[in-house]
Enzyme design. Structure first.
Site, PDB file in Angstrom:
ATOM      1  N   LYS A  87       0.792  -1.204   0.030  1.00 23.31           N
ATOM      2  CA  LYS A  87       0.069  -0.094   0.087  1.00 23.31           C
ATOM      3  C   LYS A  87       0.765   1.181   0.184  1.00 23.31           C
ATOM      4  CE  LYS A  87      -3.900   1.930   2.402  1.00 23.31           C
ATOM      5  NZ  LYS A  87      -4.972   1.734   3.660  1.00 23.31           N
ATOM      6  N   SER A 123      -9.803   1.821   2.529  1.00 22.40           N
ATOM      7  CA  SER A 123      -8.800   2.597   1.744  1.00 22.40           C
ATOM      8  C   SER A 123      -7.704   1.588   1.136  1.00 22.40           C
ATOM      9  CB  SER A 123      -8.118   3.545   2.613  1.00 22.40           C
ATOM     10  OG  SER A 123      -7.373   3.018   3.584  1.00 22.40           O
ATOM     11  N   SER A 166      -9.920  -0.294   6.718  1.00 25.61           N
ATOM     12  CA  SER A 166      -9.340  -0.037   5.569  1.00 25.61           C
ATOM     13  C   SER A 166      -8.614  -1.499   4.959  1.00 25.61           C
ATOM     14  CB  SER A 166      -8.335   0.895   5.677  1.00 25.61           C
ATOM     15  OG  SER A 166      -9.129   2.146   5.498  1.00 25.61           O
TER      16      SER A 166
END
Lengths: 488, 486
Positions: free
Chosen positions: B79, B154, B178
């Site tokens: 990420k 996210s 997330s």
């Protein structure tokens, strides 16, 4: 001061002391003054995204030690908070500080006036926080607003600070000055900071207001910043008290504001009004767990505390019989106090030692621009040796001044200097008598006057004899012989 | 099966048998990326050169039998909010475009040391604010099961990449859900470890008291493997826990007989997607049939969790994001007249809408006069929420709920309505506020063929219980083996 008649002055001080830990408060960068800009930096003290603070235990130790020395209670639970504001010297845009649970609260110190009177000043709190970086504005005025370019040195960012907040207990600028010198003296005694105001390791902001005598409510306070020496703090406060008095007397209202001291002009100026009143939006720092401090840890640190300046001064008065004022001066700095005490013990003449240090030593240090007594060439052994020579009559006080001068300039043993320079006092009665007779013969008029009752004239004749003997004659013997010859 | 479609466990076996090399896996993964990335758009940047260098050194380790771990040579996607020394790390934010950190996050360093291979940086909502990746400054990632839909967020890039076999596993980060929510929406296994289990050093902060890095994988067993390498005390993160890390995979129980599962009634609410509810209840029956004991429990403060979260997380975010001021790094507006103007313009232009919304929310609740009413009160309620969990875990081993109230929604469907968007994290937020670990595992598909996730939580640092239950579940089901048609 003119305002004394009508108004009482109220002063409180906020002092920031840089703690002399090996590394910074939240990272392992070196905590040192004077390095190349931006060399003692890392992701943490630069506040880079993703970096996290790690609390340096040495800061806790120093802060607790300082708190104890200021008579504070040490919190068993304490925590850090974020103080949010924007400035280019603050890379995270928040300062990790302590808001509602400082490490130390409710302390007090005593300041001592010249006449030996004491006054107690309350310490509201001491808390730990990180220092910001240092900004240099490339402009004539030094103000960011006019600068085309500003440079930031983050070496200072993350240096540990203890902020010490006083109660509004001071009533004159002199008291503020004494408060600062006392704080400095204590911090140096306990070796947590060198408190060098010129290098910025001690910084002071002052809150000052005036009120009519007898009024309980405080007047509107003004904050003064940018004072870079203890003397300037006193001067700025004197200026400000005067300004507030004049304004009040002419019916103007005092505005609550921050003013900057301009050393060159000797005045305070209103800081250009900032973005309204600050809301720092304090909240607990989530990156650092709360601190829990055990009693045993506090006790361990309490045991490390040395005899503090005031206690030492009082002991010197009691043990060595020196005046309170002298004791205060001698103990302001630990090295001086230790130096003095050693000389006092070696010589067995504590009063004499104090006189020499307070007098000739300090005058000469001032002249030579030496701040620490340990940086002079004289040792306690040297001074004590010299005092012994006076005591046993080898040299006179007058000759001693010459010896002292030589020791200060080049160092060395007093006895050796006396011997090498032939400064030994003449105690041979025959030799002195010869000189006395010669002086009497040469000063018939003076002798007549003395006989006629002008007793002071004898001093003149003693001086003449001393001159003849190159200052080496024992003054007491000269005196006695002169009196005997004239009256006889 | 092609290499990119396999699990860590399967690939590790072939690597140590030396029937394949790490670069073979990497070739397969990059080929797959080339094929499906135009549709999925999971990545922000590929780190091919670095990846092949890492694969080469992994190969040497394997050849020399030198410190080979279960993840040596395994391609893992990152990420884009985890700092990797010298590689652009943007948080999918215009503000950090071009920003190359000078240091590496602890979690990534640990993977590097274990010999993993980094494929690239994965898309996310800007600064991790969002549940769909629609807030990314650069592009929206598509759900591999239906590219007209969001992958969740996210960590949407991470979930989509794992689901579409564009990496063997990925790292996500989870503040309000997330990791778990996108894992649920993309048929992936994703754990949000206990707060303090994985170091946050080098993770660009959103909500410091909530953020955790966690692995997103194709199976629970892979997940257990990866967490072992990520977890542990880090002296650079004072909130990381000094608790030993078990070998989760080795310790897995062979059955779940007698395990007590709590079903909180507050998580099976009216108005939630009926298909989601029914699939999760199917899973409960499967577990019950295998000998688990199921009981209904109550977590009375659940209804406040979302409100509390939207006070605490933005408050911390507003402070964490204040450093993006254009002074040292990141976007700086050059038209500004003075310092204050530079701050204002840089932040106005560098931040996206949702980021500004959160900063304003957070600034508001911390402001003097509002602090007590919002932030302080929220922290008190947070304590009550945590007590709900502590009480529950005194009686049950795990708590089981849906991961999200719905399956993946259409791109654009909720983008204009932040409140509806915030509700997609309603089941993940309460345990996060309490610092509890939780996983999302695949539990079936709805009638549109969209994945449904099941959330399993345990007491702090009891990740083993989560893995015990869900690894067993994956033995009994094959939802997690389904692949999207791309």
């Amino acid at each position: 001061m003119s305002n004394r008649a009508k108004f009482e002055t109220v002063i409180g001080l906020e002092v920031h002391v840089e703690l002399n830990t090996k590394t910074k408060i939240f990272c392992s960068c070196k905590n040192e003054f004077g390095a190349e800009p931006n060399t003692y930096i890392c992701p943490n003290c630069l506040g880079l995204p993703g970096s996290l603070p790690v609390f340096n235990g040495e800061v806790l130790h120093h802060a607790i030690k300082a708190g104890l020395a200021l008579g504070c209670s040490i919190a068993q639970k304490s925590k850090f908070d974020r103080k949010n504001y924007y400035y280019p010297d603050l890379p995270k845009a928040y300062q990790i500080s302590q808001f509602d649970m400082p490490i130390a609260v409710n302390g007090r110190i005593d300041i001592v006036f010249r006449d030996g009177q004491k006054k107690r000043i309350g310490i509201t709190r001491l808390h730990m926080e990180e220092d910001a970086g240092k900004l240099i504005h490339l402009t004539a005025t030094g103000q960011i607003a006019d600068a085309q370019q500003s440079l930031v040195d983050y070496n200072r960012g993350g240096v540990p600070l203890a902020e010490i907040v006083s109660e509004p207990d001071m009533r004159t600028p002199e008291e503020a000055y004494l408060y600062l010198t006392t704080i400095k003296s204590i911090m140096k005694y306990i070796n947590v900071s060198d408190c060098n105001m010129e290098e910025g390791s001690l910084r002071c902001d002052a809150n000052v207001s005036i009120r009519p005598w007898g009024q309980e409510k405080f007047g509107t306070k003004v904050e003064i910043k940018n004072m870079n020496s203890f003397k300037n703090v006193q001067k700025a406060l004197e200026y400000e008290v005067d300004r507030q008095t004049r304004m009040t007397e002419s019916g103007e209202a005092i505005v609550q504001e921050t003013r900057l001291w301009d050393t060159a002009k000797g005045k305070t100026f209103s800081m250009r009004s900032k973005e309204g009143s600050h809301d720092y939006r304090y909240f607990p720092e989530p990156d650092l767990p709360p601190l829990e401090i055990s009693n045993s840890y506090i006790e361990t640190i309490a045991k490390e505390l040395p005899e503090l300046p005031l206690a030492k001064a009082e002991r010197f008065v009691a043990e060595y019989g020196i005046p309170a004022y002298d004791a205060g001066v001698l103990t302001a700095d630990l090295a001086t106090a230790r130096w003095y005490e050693k000389a006092a013990k070696l010589s067995g003449e504590p009063k004499q030692c104090s006189n020499w240090i307070m007098g000739d030593m300090m005058a000469k240090m001032n002249e030579a621009g030496i701040e620490e007594i340990s940086d002079t060439k004289i040792t306690p052994e040297n001074l004590s040796g010299m005092i012994k020579l006076i005591k046993d009559g080898t040299i006179s006080g007058k000759i001693a001044k010459q010896v002292f001068e030589e020791m200060f300039a080049n160092g060395g043993d007093a006895a050796k200097i006396v011997k090498d320079k032939g400064l030994v006092q003449i105690t041979d009665a025959g030799a002195i008598e010869k000189a006395v007779e010669a002086v009497i013969a040469a000063n018939a008029k003076a002798v007549d006057e003395i006989k006629g009752g002008k007793v002071n004239g004898i001093g003149f004749l003693v001086g003449q004899v001393m001159k003849q003997t190159g200052g080496k004659a024992n003054p007491q013997m000269v005196n006695e012989l002169l009196r005997k010859k004239i009256s006889g | 099966m092609e290499l990119h479609a396999q699990t860590i466990e399967q690939l590790h076996e072939q690597l140590i048998q030396k029937t394949i090399k790490p670069s073979d896996i990497l070739d397969s993964v990059y080929k797959r990326i080339e094929a499906v990335e135009p549709a999925v758009k999971a990545y922000l940047m590929l780190t091919k050169e670095l990846a092949y260098a890492m694969a080469k050194s992994a190969e040497e380790r394997i050849m020399n039998n030198d410190n080979v771990t279960e993840i040596t040579g395994i391609p893992i996607g990152l990420k884009d909010n985890m700092c990797l020394d010298g590689y652009e790390t943007t948080c999918a934010a215009q503000m950090l475009k071009g920003y190359k950190p000078p240091y590496t996050a602890t979690a990534l360093e640990k993977l590097q040391r274990a010999g993993a291979v980094f494929t690239g940086k994965l898309n996310m909502d800007e600064f991790a604010f969002g549940s769909s990746t629609e807030n990314s400054s650069f592009h929206t990632t598509c759900n591999p099961y239906d590219i007209s839909r969001v992958p969740g967020g996210s960590s949407g890039g991470s979930a989509a990449a794992v689901a579409a076999d564009m990496c063997i596993a990925a790292l996500g980060s989870d503040t309000g859900g997330s990791i778990k929510q996108p894992a649920g929406l993309c048929n992936v296994t994703g754990i949000r470890p206990t707060y303090g289990r994985v170091s946050r050093y080098g993770l660009i902060a959103f909500g410091s008291s909530l953020d955790q890095i966690g692995p997103m994988t194709k199976t629970v067993r892979d997940n257990a493997i990866l967490l072992k390498y990520l977890a542990g005390l880090d002296e650079k993160d004072s909130t990381s826990a000094p608790i030993a890390v078990p070998d989760y995979l080795k310790n897995l129980r062979s059955d779940i007989k007698g395990m007590k599962i709590g079903l909180p009634k507050e998580y099976f609410i009216d108005g939630m997607d009926a298909e989601v509810k029914s699939k999760v209840m199917d899973a409960v029956r499967t577990l019950q049939d295998a000998g688990a004991r199921v009981e209904e429990i109550s977590m009375p403060h659940t209804e406040y969790a979302l409100d509390v979260y939207y006070v605490v997380a933005p408050a911390e975010a507003s402070s964490n994001l204040a450093r993006f001021d254009g002074v040292q790094y990141g976007y700086r507006d050059t038209t500004a007249d003075n310092m204050i103007d530079m701050y204002k313009k840089s932040r106005a232009k560098g931040f996206g809408r949702e980021t500004k919304r959160r900063i304003m929310l957070g600034t508001y609740v911390l402001s003097s006069g509002y602090y007590d009413a919002y932030y302080k009160k929220a922290q008190k309620v947070r304590t009550l929420i945590k007590q709900d969990f502590d009480r529950a875990f005194a009686n049950v081993d795990v708590i089981l709920t849906p991961t999200s109230p719905t399956t993946a929604f259409k791109i654009g469907e909720k983008a204009a309505d932040p409140l509806t968007m915030y509700l997609s994290d309603i089941f993940t937020i309460a345990p996060n506020m309490a610092g509890m670990p939780g996983i999302s595992v695949p539990a079936g598909f709805d009638s549109k063929g969209l994945p449904i996730g099941m959330q399993v939580m345990a007491a702090p640092f009891a990740e083993q219980a989560i893995y015990d239950l869900t690894a067993f579940y994956q033995q009994k089901t094959n939802w997690h083996l389904q692949k999207p048609r791309l």
